[in-house]
Enzyme design. Sequence first.
Site: not given
Length: 327
Positions: A124, A132, A197, A219, A235, A250, A315
């Site tokens: 992406c 993606c 995700k 998406r 998944e 995520k 982060y």
Amino acid sequence: MVFDFHRGRRLRRTSVIRDLVRETTLSSADLMMPYFVIETDDQDYKKPISSMPGQFQLSLKQLELKVGEAVANGLKSLMIFGLPAEKDPLGLQAYAEEGIVQQAVRRIKKLWPDLVVATDVCLCEYTSHGHCGLIKDGIILNDPTLELLAQTALSHAKAGADIVAPSDMMDGRVAAIRERLDESGFEELPIMSYAVKYASAYYGPFREAAESAPQFGDRKTYQMDPANAREGLREAAADVLEGADIIMVKPAGPYQDVIRMVRDSFDTPVAAYQVSGEYSMIKAAAINGWIDEKAVVLESLIGIKRSGADLIMTYFTEDVLKYMGNK
């Protein structure tokens, strides 16, 4: 005398006693720092990301400086996201030998051989349409995309990556990457799959940081519906069967129930990504004086780890390393 109530406060009386009986702890080894490196001739390039205070798009030189400071504070692992100078429908720079991620990996591993360097494997950030996978007639193509993802992972492996992390959510991509790595002599290279995700609204700031917003649509045909939890187990099971060594959930904070379900269902290490929106909300509240940033950051991370995560990508890693004082 008979006591008919529980005296839980006995074990909360002092900070030393609380430390002694603490069930969940956080260390530098639990944290992975994401970095955004941009292809540019300006080696002093360090552009603030407006929606993520304290985060930057970095040239290779500036990346080196940031990583060096973090390593001095105890950084153990990082993830690299790349921003190429040019994009195209096929995302050619994702798997180019001299792509920006490949350059960054070689540079970092030369300077810090023991630092764990993971790479985001996706298209992406490199495609002109921002999706993606490959596109035909407005449809994101699954199977033709697998070859390009495998090429991307292999190029990262050749550059020296310690972990490759496919985040695209194409079906079968872990198997395709595992096969390509194995046949190329990288049998020992782990795959950390973004297995669970979600198509989350919490990704907004990231799309500014990585310049990866889709140019049309969304998406939701490949990322998961936020309403579904059991689907996440399917998944994760598929990715483990295909060869994933670490499975990721995520976002992290809003999906701690899913992290716990995954942790209880699989023996593989579980990662969780405290995503850009989670980071930015905490930062915004702290900037406005509404919360104690350090306290909220640490509580949020403890909550993610308590829910079952072995590894947290956040982060806040650089800040937390400073809080810990290299512990």
